[in-house]
Structures are given as C-alpha cells and as structure tokens.
Design an enzyme around this catalytic site. Structure first.
Site, short mmCIF file in Angstrom:
data_model
loop_
_atom_site.label_atom_id
_atom_site.label_comp_id
_atom_site.label_asym_id
_atom_site.label_seq_id
_atom_site.Cartn_x
_atom_site.Cartn_y
_atom_site.Cartn_z
N ASN A 1 -0.67 3.34 3.45
CA ASN A 1 -1.70 3.72 2.49
C ASN A 1 -2.96 2.87 2.66
O ASN A 1 -3.64 2.53 1.70
CB ASN A 1 -1.18 3.66 1.04
CG ASN A 1 -0.92 2.24 0.56
OD1 ASN A 1 -0.81 1.30 1.35
ND2 ASN A 1 -0.83 2.06 -0.75
N PHE A 2 -3.27 2.54 3.91
CA PHE A 2 -4.49 1.82 4.22
C PHE A 2 -5.68 2.78 4.20
O PHE A 2 -5.54 3.99 4.33
CB PHE A 2 -4.40 1.19 5.62
CG PHE A 2 -3.69 -0.13 5.63
CD1 PHE A 2 -4.35 -1.28 6.05
CD2 PHE A 2 -2.36 -0.24 5.25
CE1 PHE A 2 -3.70 -2.51 6.07
CE2 PHE A 2 -1.71 -1.46 5.27
CZ PHE A 2 -2.38 -2.60 5.69
N ASP B 1 1.01 8.59 -9.10
CA ASP B 1 1.44 7.83 -7.92
C ASP B 1 2.87 8.19 -7.53
O ASP B 1 3.17 8.40 -6.35
CB ASP B 1 1.36 6.32 -8.21
CG ASP B 1 -0.05 5.78 -8.12
OD1 ASP B 1 -0.69 5.99 -7.07
OD2 ASP B 1 -0.52 5.15 -9.07
#
Length: 396
Positions: A94-95, A165
């Site tokens: 999740n960069f 999320d």
C-alpha cells in the site's frame, strides 16, 4: 482442532503495508491458510506504536503473520526483498505509486521479472483524476456521502469502525483469489488494484441508485423515511435501551399482542402495512410508552420466542460477555511476543460447520522471523545483517 479447510496452504504472500487496508488483506489470506510474510522497516511497522483508538490496529490485523525486517533504503535490503518476491505467489502493498517505482517494485516492474506473481496494490483510489490523492477512511467517507448519510443534517459523521479499510482489504483478498484461480489456467500473474474511495462508493450505492431512479435524494439515516411500521430504539422500565423492529404485518400483530396493545390491532386505520407506516408519528409513542413499562429481560425472552427482531444497544467491549460470541470458534486467542494474550473474532464464515481458527494464534515480534526466512533464501549472516540494517550477529 485444526480446520480441514485451508485452500491457500502452500501459497506464499509477501505483505509490505501498514495501518488497516493492506494488513487486513493479508490477514484474510492468512486465515485461508496462506503463509504471510510481513516486511517491516528496521524499527518495525509504525502502526505497532499507535495508542488510543489505534491501539487495536496492529494486533487485530497482523495475527498469524511472520515478520521480516528489511532496510529498503539500502541496496542490500532491496536485493533481499527481490529474492523474497522471487519465491512469492502474491505481493500485497500500500505504498504510494511513485515511492514503489523509485524502489524498483512497481507492479509492472515486478510482473516483468516474475510473470506468475500476483501484485495486490491497496490504494486510496483506482486509476482516474484522483489516483495520486491521499486518502484515509475518514476522507472517503466525507467524499462519497457516507458521513452525510450517517449523521443528522449539518453534522456529517464517520461510522464507528474502519469498515472501509477492512472491506477494501476483503475486496483485495477476493481479487487475489480470483487472480490465483486464473493463474492456474494460464500461468500468468495479475496486477490487482483496490480503491478505498471506490469501496466506500459501493457502500453508498443504494442511495445513489434511489436518486438515479426517482430523482429524489435520500435524507440522512437519522431522518430517513421509514419503510417499516416499527424500527426504533426504545427504553425499558429499568432504563436499558432496546431496538425493536416490526417489518411485516405478522410481526406488527405479534408485537401488539406482546405489548397488550389491542387498540392498535383493532384500529380501522391500521389494517395494512402502508397504513401502519403512515401512522408512525402517533403509533411509535404508544409503543414507547408500553415498552417503558416492561422489563428488558422479559421483553427479550418474548421477542426471541416469537421471532421479533430486537437487540440491546451494546458496546464493543460487551461482546466479550456475549454467549454467541463465546461459542466454540467465535473468538481466537492470540499470544503476543511478551506472552500476553488478547481475544478477537476470526472470519465470519463456517465451512462444513467449522469456523476458521487457524493462523491467528500468535502475533510476531518485530523481525522475529528474519533469520529463518532470509537464511532459506540463501543469505549469509553478514548479508542478513546488511539487508536488515543491523550489526552482524544482532538478534533476529
């Protein structure tokens, strides 16, 4: 007892993510039997140090994973990650896109190196005008109208959970499963991208569609137009709150009889479901007055027996005392590195009547599995120390 259903047994997942979206994706895959190796910076995932409402983030969503620390600012650390990805089936990250590309681990780069690798990128947005925008759960709830629908007019309110999320992580895991299934047919990996914004958009889709069909916007949920005669929170005689629903004509009749409201049953203006809905303004206060005279436990027993939808107004902490939550398999006890334990739910699924209780019994300390995993890749003690950004011989 170990469940027999481990469909991802033998699948290796390398996860490089923090907070909730990426870690929840990895957790779901772990609970399905995958080996999940969490790559952390030398100091550990910063989510480990959160306090307050963030205290439960790391322990909840990183159960059952191995931990490997790598210094990705160094050539040695990036080379070690490259070797690790060579052995992987799935890479969860999740960069920011630009950060991943600078390190040499953009999805297109990895798929060129490793054609069978499934790359699952957990992002704020899918491709489009907002692709590079920073997103948080709160941000997308405000953007999509979720917060508007949750709070009263003029007071947008985020929902009381990181539901976006978690659900986006679930979509990530679902897409990974689909990509692995497809890979079995053609031998090719896929680049999966999950958007937090698009996930939240799906959650408000019913309100969007109502407007598209009727040309009328739905009001916020506290002010919504009701589709049911009784669908409200009341107070019982001891002051305890209870939610009660009567969504069919049959349930209306049962509720009236339990509360001894024969006058509502006999009333000529309340003989159809729509009539009962239209009369809510004056009937709900009558129900409230009747419920206020009754004991919570007495009502709960009557509602349970007759199938009336009801619920106490509970707090999350009270779930530890709930008999259904405490059924076999309802909670998984996880042991942390210091020996302390905590209890948390597993997957809300049963297979052949059996819950998923594997792969959640431990929470790895920072870098606990570094030596084991990196040694298996053929790295020497000195190479491991360099990759991790530590001194030679430092504890793994």
């Amino acid at each position: 007892m170990e469940p027999a259903f481990k469909p991802l047994d033998g699948v290796r997942v390398v996860e490089m993510s923090h907070m909730i979206l990426g870690p929840s994706c990895g957790m779901f895959l772990s609970f399905l039997g995958a080996e999940v190796i969490k790559v952390e910076p030398p100091e550990g995932d910063k989510t480990r140090d959160l306090t307050g409402m963030g205290r439960g983030f790391f322990p909840t969503f990183n159960r059952g994973k191995k931990s490997v620390t790598l210094d990705l600012k160094s050539d040695a650390g990036r080379a070690a990650l490259d070797k690790l990805l060579k052995t992987a089936d799935v890479f969860v990250e999740n960069f920011r896109d630009v950060s991943l590309a600078k390190m040499g681990f953009a999805p297109e780069m990895l798929r060129e190196k490793y054609p069978r690798l499934v790359v699952a990128s957990c992002k704020g947005f899918l491709h489009g005008p907002y692709k590079e925008r920073t997103a948080l759960d709160e941000v997308v709830q405000m953007m999509t109208g979720m917060a508007y629908m949750t709070g009263p007019t003029g007071r947008p309110l985020r929902i009381g959970s990181s539901a976006n999320d978690i659900m986006a992580g679930l979509f990530g895991a679902l897409s990974v499963l689909a990509a692995l299934f497809e890979r079995d047919k053609d031998g090719k990996g896929r680049a999966v991208r999950v958007g937090l914004f698009e996930n939240c958009l799906l959650l408000v889709a019913q309100h969007m569609v109502q407007f598209d069909i009727e040309g009328r916007e739905a009001p916020p949920m506290p002010e919504r137009d009701f589709s049911w005669p009784v669908y409200d929170i009341f107070q019982t005689s001891g002051g305890r709150q209870i939610f009660v629903g009567a969504v069919t004509e049959g349930q209306w009749g049962i509720l009236c009889r339990i509360l001894k409201l024969q006058e509502l049953l006999d009333h000529p203006d309340l003989q159809s479901r729509m009539a009962q809905i239209d009369a809510r303004e004056w009937t709900v206060p009558i129900f409230a007055e009747a419920i206020a005279k009754r004991d919570f436990d007495e009502l709960a027993a009557a509602f349970e027996e007759t199938g009336i939808p009801f619920s106490p107004i509970a707090r999350p902490a009270e779930m530890y005392d709930d008999p259904h939550v405490n059924r076999p398999g309802g909670l998984i006890t996880t042991t942390m590195a210091d020996g302390t334990t905590f209890r948390a739910p597993g997957l809300p699924v049963e297979i052949d009547g059996q819950s998923f209780t594997c792969h959640g019994e431990y929470l790895a300390d920072i870098g606990a599995d570094s030596t084991e995993v990196l040694t298996e890749l053929g790295l020497s003690e000195a190479e491991i120390a360099a990759a991790r950004g530590t001194s030679k011989g430092e504890a793994a």
